[in-house]
Design an enzyme around this catalytic site. Structure first.
Site, short mmCIF file in Angstrom:
data_model
loop_
_atom_site.label_atom_id
_atom_site.label_comp_id
_atom_site.label_asym_id
_atom_site.label_seq_id
_atom_site.Cartn_x
_atom_site.Cartn_y
_atom_site.Cartn_z
CB SER A 78 -0.95 0.01 1.20
OG SER A 78 -0.24 -0.11 2.40
CG HIS A 106 -3.84 -1.75 -1.57
ND1 HIS A 106 -3.45 -2.36 -0.40
CD2 HIS A 106 -4.36 -0.55 -1.22
CE1 HIS A 106 -3.71 -1.56 0.61
NE2 HIS A 106 -4.27 -0.46 0.16
CE LYS A 136 -7.30 -0.19 1.01
NZ LYS A 136 -8.01 -0.29 2.27
#
Length: 195
Positions: A78, A106, A136
């Protein structure tokens, strides 16, 4: 299997899969939720240098006396956005008879031709445990684990973070389902994101 948050999915999965007498090998830049799951597990935690799969392999070789070995890594880190070398990671885990786990938080919705994450990006096999988040790229709330029926049944009955927590709300579940449908029906969004 779906948890109310991605944090709880990591904490609940790692802490359920290993215990005292086992070893977890964790990348030094893994997400805090993985680190907390490691701490709660009671297993010996061995941290390997970030993205250094030679260091991982060396440290895995030193963990032969442990009953079980779980190797866990973020798929996309991240803070820097760098990617795990998933094909080599999986090969090392197989060669050393260790369970493999990646957190796709991610990568889901951002990597691969259709947004299916790091496995699709590399066109390789899957880890034993594939974890992700519904926030996300999907823009909802929750976390999930994909794996064998045995794994899902085991976690449903052994993950304290799953058993003793509140289930995701119906609105979040419906929104996640709708977001996944958009991702599946409009894969061009992933290309636009990368552009």
């Amino acid at each position: 299997l779906v948890w109310a948050t991605g944090y709880m999915a990591n904490v609940g999965t790692v802490s359920a899969l290993v215990r005292k007498g086992d070893a977890i090998l964790s990348d030094e830049l893994n997400h805090a939720s993985i680190i907390d799951g490691c701490r709660l597990s009671g297993a010996d935690v061995v941290v390997y240098r970030h993205a250094d799969l030679d260091d991982l392999e060396h440290k895995l070789a030193g963990c032969r006396e442990h009953r079980r070995r779980l190797v866990v890594s973020d798929a996309v880190f991240s803070m820097d956005g760098d990617l795990l070398d998933l094909p080599r990671f999986l090969e090392i885990c197989r060669r050393h008879d260790a369970f493999s786990m990646i957190d796709e938080a991610h990568a889901t919705g951002a990597l691969g031709a259709t947004g299916r994450g790091l496995c699709e990006h590399f066109g390789c096999g899957r880890p034993d445990v594939l974890l992700g988040t519904l926030s996300k790229a999907l823009g909802v709330e929750g976390g999930f684990v994909c794996g064998s029926r045995l794994l899902v049944d085991y976690l449903r009955n052994r993950s304290r973070a799953f058993i003793f927590s509140t289930a995701p709300g119906a609105a979040n579940a419906a929104a996640a389902d709708a977001a996944l449908a958009v991702l599946e029906q409009e894969p061009e969004r992933v290309g636009r994101l990368r552009d």
